[in-house]
Motif scaffolding. Structure first.
Motif, PDB file in Angstrom:
ATOM      1  N   SER A   1       0.844  -1.195   0.000  1.00  0.00           N
ATOM      2  CA  SER A   1       0.000   0.000   0.000  1.00  0.00           C
ATOM      3  C   SER A   1       0.880   1.245   0.000  1.00  0.00           C
ATOM      4  N   GLY A   2       0.741   2.058  -1.016  1.00  0.00           N
ATOM      5  CA  GLY A   2       1.535   3.273  -1.095  1.00  0.00           C
ATOM      6  C   GLY A   2       2.782   3.131  -1.941  1.00  0.00           C
ATOM      7  N   SER A   3       3.138   1.924  -2.341  1.00  0.00           N
ATOM      8  CA  SER A   3       4.322   1.756  -3.177  1.00  0.00           C
ATOM      9  C   SER A   3       3.931   1.071  -4.477  1.00  0.00           C
ATOM     10  N   PRO A   4       4.704   1.288  -5.524  1.00  0.00           N
ATOM     11  CA  PRO A   4       4.295   0.802  -6.837  1.00  0.00           C
ATOM     12  C   PRO A   4       4.513  -0.694  -7.000  1.00  0.00           C
ATOM     13  N   LEU A   5       3.535  -1.385  -7.497  1.00  0.00           N
ATOM     14  CA  LEU A   5       3.711  -2.762  -7.897  1.00  0.00           C
ATOM     15  C   LEU A   5       4.352  -2.781  -9.281  1.00  0.00           C
ATOM     16  N   LEU A   6       4.848  -3.928  -9.671  1.00  0.00           N
ATOM     17  CA  LEU A   6       5.379  -4.061 -11.019  1.00  0.00           C
ATOM     18  C   LEU A   6       4.246  -3.928 -12.024  1.00  0.00           C
ATOM     19  N   ARG A   7       4.392  -2.985 -12.941  1.00  0.00           N
ATOM     20  CA  ARG A   7       3.358  -2.764 -13.948  1.00  0.00           C
ATOM     21  C   ARG A   7       3.609  -3.576 -15.197  1.00  0.00           C
ATOM     22  N   PHE A   8       4.869  -3.870 -15.478  1.00  0.00           N
ATOM     23  CA  PHE A   8       5.207  -4.461 -16.770  1.00  0.00           C
ATOM     24  C   PHE A   8       5.828  -5.849 -16.660  1.00  0.00           C
ATOM     25  N   ALA A   9       6.700  -6.055 -15.693  1.00  0.00           N
ATOM     26  CA  ALA A   9       7.408  -7.330 -15.583  1.00  0.00           C
ATOM     27  C   ALA A   9       6.518  -8.406 -14.981  1.00  0.00           C
ATOM     28  N   ASP A  10       6.783  -9.641 -15.347  1.00  0.00           N
ATOM     29  CA  ASP A  10       6.096 -10.808 -14.805  1.00  0.00           C
ATOM     30  C   ASP A  10       7.137 -11.638 -14.064  1.00  0.00           C
ATOM     31  N   LEU A  11       6.904 -11.880 -12.764  1.00  0.00           N
ATOM     32  CA  LEU A  11       7.940 -12.487 -11.939  1.00  0.00           C
ATOM     33  C   LEU A  11       8.302 -13.906 -12.367  1.00  0.00           C
ATOM     34  N   GLU A  12       7.346 -14.614 -12.969  1.00  0.00           N
ATOM     35  CA  GLU A  12       7.659 -15.968 -13.432  1.00  0.00           C
ATOM     36  C   GLU A  12       8.297 -15.953 -14.814  1.00  0.00           C
ATOM     37  N   ALA A  13       7.711 -15.179 -15.723  1.00  0.00           N
ATOM     38  CA  ALA A  13       8.202 -15.164 -17.112  1.00  0.00           C
ATOM     39  C   ALA A  13       9.539 -14.443 -17.238  1.00  0.00           C
ATOM     40  N   ASP A  14       9.805 -13.498 -16.341  1.00  0.00           N
ATOM     41  CA  ASP A  14      10.983 -12.631 -16.495  1.00  0.00           C
ATOM     42  C   ASP A  14      12.054 -12.898 -15.445  1.00  0.00           C
TER      43      ASP A  14
END
Length: 697
Positions: A645-658
């Motif tokens: 909450s309050g911090s940015p999540l990954l918008r583009f990367a995929d933790l499994e694929a990348d």
């Protein structure tokens, strides 16, 4: 001196500007990173005779007929002839200016899905424009938008922002050449420059592989994801480095001290995994830097006793410890266990919750402020302003993902004097998948309890359709006849018109009628605190056979005699939540079961997500495998919950694929901070700005 000229009032925002801000589009980089959802190919005209049915195409022709019909409903019927065939376009929503543009004799371009049938070639609500002018040479982007933002306006705004970002230097290279060379080796192709990648993602050429754009494997996407992951890793490495400069109380392990006396008094022996993590925590507490450690372990792995031993080290060194849990039921469970373990050893334990009566709360606050209360256990009430600790040195947060960033920061700030930070031990019964630990928890040291105490029985999981509800009630009767106890968990408390779900109150009434002579209790969050405690205590003592409950029993409840868990409308629950609930049974030596009672839609089907969750629950009881599958199904945003909450999540990367990009970013983040600090700071500012502060919680 002050400027005598009064400042000019800021111009009020237009409705369009407000809509852009609602989408988070303010700075040039916001616009540059607002990448399209999909694309439309307006670069070519297809002849109607060649148009495949079911595909979206663009045709050009002359309107030969245009009229409003009223059967079966008001609609505009437009017939267009392109010289090879005719197409009938239907519009159910239209304005006078659109009707005028589609007048008979006008030459127009239509774009839509072609359908062929008894009525010939048709399009339903195609987009259209007046023919003439050159066709674009790039695909047309379709952006995420709000309801009142036209795509044409948004395209112009994004393009302007992208140009401003380029001119103002926001798109210049911040990744040093050696890192780019390493990235080239990982990708087996030269990485695109960021400016080129963004320009291409906003305006790809018609020859692009649509599949590569959609699955984000195109080189432009790979560059964007590498940039994002590197920014995240730099932020985490920076937080780690800053924490290493802070000071915390040194809490050495004393021979013959409280820690050893507690171990000797326990009615069970620690597992090897518990001993290992206790040693890891003790080493952290003994050094002068703030511990920032995540203790993870599957349901029932014995995290509470590890927390008690950590608290014992802290108290033995003359300091206070605070333990915060997200719910009152879970906090009470901790309080009862720790009270039984530590009070006989002379430790003062205090209980703090929002529902306490004024006098009891005042007494507790006095004990905490004086230091008489060496261990303080409670809910979020522990971090309220009136709570003043005498000497806080260790903060333990259970189910830490259910607390927001601000709440964890508030607990850290409860320590007073000497410019010191408290040690932080965060616990989670939801194991963290490897890729998640490498990214969002990269600034944490992680201790894992990877074995269960002896005597635990594996839980058999059954999937049962709602149609076989009567069979489930029969199984409950069988368990009760053996002297066992049963949980039945429902997702709602009262009737809801919006959701056709069986609710806890109705289920309680049905089971009370179906099981005469059996104590059936109802537990939910709206009950008064004391009543909830009495109901739970009666179930723990075995006075109640069946406990119908909402998810308030998700964590912390320990009743070894309970051998059957029924989860109503299991298709509505998250995977980790079902796993937590299943962990309430199988805590003794008797064979235990979890029944996932699911309901299908009107067509007799389950959603793909529901199928994946139920299949995972049936196939494995391994919490780490459950967490991995949950990450795959939900993504990190939902899985992390309030931590971010309050911090940015990954918008583009995929933790499994990348994973390859993530490992590259993990290697280069500390190297950039050490060797290229100016570039690292510019890179961080481009991607996170001031939001990086939240990652320190």
């Amino acid at each position: 001196m002050t400027d005598p000229t009064p400042p000019q009032a800021a111009k009020p925002l237009s409705s369009m500007q407000k809509a852009l801000r609602k989408l988070g589009l303010v700075s040039p980089m916001d616009f540059a990173l607002h990448v399209p959802l999909r694309y439309e190919d307006e670069t070519r005209i297809t002849r109607l005779v060649d148009a495949p049915p079911g595909e979206v195409v663009q045709i050009e022709g002359v309107v030969t007929s245009s009229e409003v019909q009223y059967r079966p409903r008001r609609q505009l019927i437009v017939v267009v002839d392109d010289g090879t065939d005719v197409c009938t376009a239907r519009f159910f929503n239209f304005y006078p200016n659109q009707q005028k543009a589609l007048s008979e004799g006008n030459r127009v371009v239509l774009r839509g899905e072609v359908k062929r049938g008894f009525m010939g070639c048709t399009m339903l609500h195609p987009s259209f424009k007046t023919a003439g002018g050159e066709l674009p040479d790039v695909l047309t982007p379709v952006y995420p938008s709000s309801g009142n933002l036209p795509q044409a306006y948004l395209r112009r705004a994004v393009q302007a922002g992208l140009e401003r970002a380029g001119k103002s230097g926001w798109l210049t290279e911040t990744i040093p050449q050696p890192a780019l060379q390493d990235l080239q080796q990982q990708l087996r192709q030269p990485p695109w420059p960021l400016a080129q990648a963004l320009q291409y993602l906003h305006h790809p050429t018609p020859d692009v592989s649509v599949a590569a754009l959609e699955d984000r494997s195109h080189p432009a996407w790979l560059r964007l994801k590498a940039e994002e992951l590197l920014a995240q890793q730099i932020s985490q490495a920076q937080a780690r480095g800053e924490r290493a400069q802070l000071h915390a109380p040194q809490l050495p392990l004393r021979v013959g001290g409280l820690h050893e006396r507690l171990l000797a008094s326990l009615p069970f022996a620690l597992t090897n995994a518990q001993r290992r993590v206790v040693e890891e925590i003790a080493q952290d507490l003994a050094c002068g830097q703030p511990m920032h450690r995540l203790l993870q372990g599957d349901v029932g792995s014995g995290k509470t006793v590890v927390a008690a031993l950590a608290a014992a080290v802290c108290i033995d060194a003359g300091w206070q410890c605070a333990l915060m849990a997200p719910t009152e039921i879970l906090a009470q469970q901790h309080f009862k266990k720790l009270l039984d373990w530590l009070t006989p050893l002379g430790v003062g334990v205090a209980w703090l919750t929002g529902s306490q009566k004024t006098k009891e709360r005042r007494d507790m606050l006095e004990r905490i402020a004086s230091g008489e209360a060496q261990l303080v256990i409670g809910t979020h009430a522990v971090i309220q302003d009136k709570v003043q600790f005498h000497r806080l040195a260790l903060a333990i947060i259970d189910e830490q993902h259910r607390f927001g960033v601000a709440q964890r920061l508030a607990l850290r700030q409860k320590m007073q004097g000497d410019q010191q930070e408290p040690h932080m031990l965060m616990m989670s019964a939801t194991p963290i998948p490897r890729t998640l630990a490498m990214s969002y928890y990269a600034d944490l040291a992680v201790s894992t309890i990877d074995e269960l105490p002896p005597g635990r029985t594996p839980v058999s999981t059954l999937l049962v359709s709602q149609d076989r509800r009567d069979e489930v009630v029969e199984r409950i009767s069988g368990q009760l006849a053996q002297g066992r106890q049963v949980y039945w968990v429902c997702p709602l408390i009262e009737e809801s018109e919006a959701l056709d779900l069986q609710n806890a109150t109705q289920t309680w009434e049905e089971l009370s009628e179906a099981l005469p002579g059996v104590g059936v209790a109802l537990l939910h969050s709206k009950l008064p605190t004391q009543e909830k405690k009495d109901i739970m205590d009666a179930f723990v003592r075995g006075e109640t056979g069946v406990l119908v409950s909402t998810t308030v029993i998700e964590v912390g409840v320990d009743v070894p005699n309970a051998t059957l868990m029924v989860i109503e409308h299991a298709e509505r629950f998250g995977l980790s939540q079902m796993h937590q609930l299943r962990g309430r049974v199988g805590r003794g030596s008797a064979v235990s079961y979890c029944i996932l009672l699911f309901a299908t839609n009107e067509a007799g089907k389950l959603s793909d997500t529901a199928k994946d969750r139920l299949r995972a629950m049936r196939e494995t009881t391994d919490g780490f495998e459950i967490a991995r599958r949950d990450l795959h199904i939900r993504g990190p945003g939902e899985l992390l919950g309030a931590r971010q909450s309050g911090s940015p999540l990954l918008r583009f990367a995929d933790l499994e694929a990348d994973i390859v990009l993530l490992e590259w970013a993990r290697e280069w983040a500390p190297r950039m901070l050490a060797q290229f600090p100016a570039l690292a700071q510019r890179h961080l500012e481009r991607w996170l700005g001031s939001k990086a502060e939240f990652l320190k919680a």
